[in-house]
Design a protein around this motif. Structure first.
Motif, PDB file in Angstrom:
ATOM      1  N   TYR A  85      -9.955  -2.120  -4.558  1.00 35.03           N
ATOM      2  CA  TYR A  85      -9.140  -2.765  -3.521  1.00 35.03           C
ATOM      3  C   TYR A  85      -7.787  -3.188  -4.083  1.00 35.03           C
TER       4      TYR A  85
ATOM      5  N   ILE B  64      -8.590  -3.445   6.802  1.00 33.28           N
ATOM      6  CA  ILE B  64      -9.942  -3.518   6.278  1.00 33.28           C
ATOM      7  C   ILE B  64     -10.883  -3.959   7.393  1.00 33.28           C
TER       8      ILE B  64
ATOM      9  N   ILE C 174      -5.831  -6.990   1.028  1.00 36.21           N
ATOM     10  CA  ILE C 174      -5.527  -5.716   1.692  1.00 36.21           C
ATOM     11  C   ILE C 174      -4.543  -5.925   2.834  1.00 36.21           C
ATOM     12  N   ARG C 175      -4.798  -6.912   3.667  1.00 35.13           N
ATOM     13  CA  ARG C 175      -3.920  -7.139   4.821  1.00 35.13           C
ATOM     14  C   ARG C 175      -2.502  -7.505   4.402  1.00 35.13           C
TER      15      ARG C 175
ATOM     16  N   LEU D 241      -5.679  -0.142  -4.212  1.00 32.34           N
ATOM     17  CA  LEU D 241      -5.224   0.205  -2.875  1.00 32.34           C
ATOM     18  C   LEU D 241      -4.049  -0.681  -2.474  1.00 32.34           C
ATOM     19  N   ALA D 242      -4.163  -1.985  -2.734  1.00 34.44           N
ATOM     20  CA  ALA D 242      -3.086  -2.910  -2.374  1.00 34.44           C
ATOM     21  C   ALA D 242      -1.791  -2.580  -3.096  1.00 34.44           C
TER      22      ALA D 242
ATOM     23  N   GLY E 209      -2.261  -3.023   4.426  1.00 31.62           N
ATOM     24  CA  GLY E 209      -3.426  -2.212   4.705  1.00 31.62           C
ATOM     25  C   GLY E 209      -4.300  -2.781   5.797  1.00 31.62           C
TER      26      GLY E 209
ATOM     27  N   ALA F 223     -11.581   0.193   3.751  1.00 27.19           N
ATOM     28  CA  ALA F 223     -10.225  -0.317   3.559  1.00 27.19           C
ATOM     29  C   ALA F 223      -9.279   0.870   3.458  1.00 27.19           C
TER      30      ALA F 223
ATOM     31  N   THR G  47       0.835  -1.191   0.000  1.00 29.31           N
ATOM     32  CA  THR G  47       0.000   0.000   0.000  1.00 29.31           C
ATOM     33  C   THR G  47       0.878   1.252   0.000  1.00 29.31           C
TER      34      THR G  47
END
Length: 264
Positions: free
Chosen positions: A188, A223, A216-217, A191-192, A221, A241, A142
Motif C-alpha cells: 500500500y 480503497i 491511499i486516499r 501504491l501511495a 487512490g 486498492a 499515486t
C-alpha cells in the motif's frame, strides 16, 4: 474536538518508540510461537503492542483500542485506535526488512488518520483525512494509471486465494501487466508513492487494512472491499486498492463478472 495533527504527532512519537523495540529484536534469536490460525507471533509483537496501548491509554484515556495481540478495549467509544504491532511477522522472523507497524484512528468507525512505519527501512507514510499523504513528511501521489492492462499489481500471498477465490487470482494474473507477490503493508505504501498501481488482498483483519485507508486516499487512490464498499471493522477482509478511480472501477467490474459467473 480532536485535533488530528496532534493525534498524528502522537502517533509519530509512538511509532518512534515501537520502532526501537522492533529493531532491538530484529535478526536476533527469539522464540516464535504460532497462533490458532498458524500465523507466527513473537515477543516483539507483544511488547510493541503493549507499549503502544500504554501510550494511547496515557494520552487518550477516553479512546478505544483495537489490537492484534492483546484484544479489544472500549470499541463503543467515538474514537478508536487500531494497532498492528508488526504487519509482516513472517518477514520479521526470517530476517526480511519488509515488515511494518500500523496505526489508525477511527471516528465512529471511519478512518481519520493512518500510518505505515517501516522500522528497518527508515520509511514512514502518514495520512490524515483531507490532507496529502506523506513519506517522511514529503507529499506523495499515486501513479495515475487508469488501464488495467498496463498496471503493476501486488498481492501478498497467492496461497490465500484458495477455493472460490482462486479465479480472482487467475483473473488478476491474466489482466495486469505485472504481478508481484509478498510485501504485506508495504504494498500500500508503494501504491501511495506511485510505484505500483493495484493491491488486491483477501483474508485480512481490520488492523491490517484500516491503517492504510487514509494513506491511499490522501495520495489520490481508492480503497474498498471487493464489492466497492467502504472498509470498516466489520468488513470481510477482501481489499482492493487502486491508483485511480478509473482503474478501481475496472477491477470492480472484473470481480463482479466473476461473482456472476460463479453464481450461474
Amino acid at each position: 474536538m480532536l485535533d488530528l495533527q496532534l493525534a498524528l504527532d502522537f502517533a509519530n512519537r509512538a511509532a518512534d518508540g515501537a520502532g526501537e523495540i522492533a529493531r532491538s529484536h530484529f535478526r536476533k534469536s527469539i522464540e516464535v510461537e504460532h497462533k490458532s490460525d498458524d500465523s507466527p507471533v513473537t515477543i516483539a509483537d507483544r511488547n510493541i503492542e503493549r507499549f503502544l496501548r500504554d501510550q494511547i491509554e496515557q494520552v487518550y484515556p477516553d479512546h478505544g483500542i483495537l489490537g492484534e495481540e492483546h484484544g479489544d478495549l472500549n470499541l463503543d467509544r467515538d474514537f478508536v485506535w487500531v494497532v498492528d504491532p508488526i504487519d509482516g511477522t513472517k518477514s520479521f522472523v526470517t530476517g526480511h526488512p519488509m515488515f511494518g507497524g500500523l496505526m489508525a484512528l477511527l471516528k465512529n468507525g471511519e478512518p481519520q488518520l493512518g500510518q505505515i512505519d517501516m522500522p528497518a527501512m527508515g520509511e514512514r507514510w502518514c495520512g490524515i483525512k483531507g490532507r496529502p499523504t506523506t513519506l517522511n513528511r514529503v507529499p506523495v501521489r499515486t501513479s495515475g494509471c487508469k488501464d488495467l492492462a498496463t498496471s503493476y499489481a501486488y498481492t501478498t500471498d497467492p496461497m490465500l486465494f484458495s477455493g472460490s477465490a482462486q479465479p480472482v487470482l487467475d483473473m488478476l494474473r491474466n489482466r495486469v501487466r505485472l504481478l508481484r507477490f509478498g510485501g504485506d503493508c508495504y504494498n500500500y505504501a508503494l501504491l501511495a508513492s506511485g510505484y505500483c498501481d493495484l493491491v488486491l488482498e483477501t483474508g485480512l483483519q481490520p488492523y491490517d487494512y484500516l491503517p492504510v485507508v487514509q494513506i491511499i486516499r490522501g495520495a489520490g487512490g481508492v480503497i474498498s472491499d471487493w464489492q466497492g464498499h467502504d472498509l470498516g471493522i466489520g468488513s470481510r477482509g477482501d481489499v482492493l486498492a487502486s491508483a485511480t478511480p478509473e482503474l478501481h472501477a475496472q477491477m470492480l467490474k472484473e470481480l463482479e463478472r466473476l461473482r456472476v459467473t460463479e453464481a450461474a
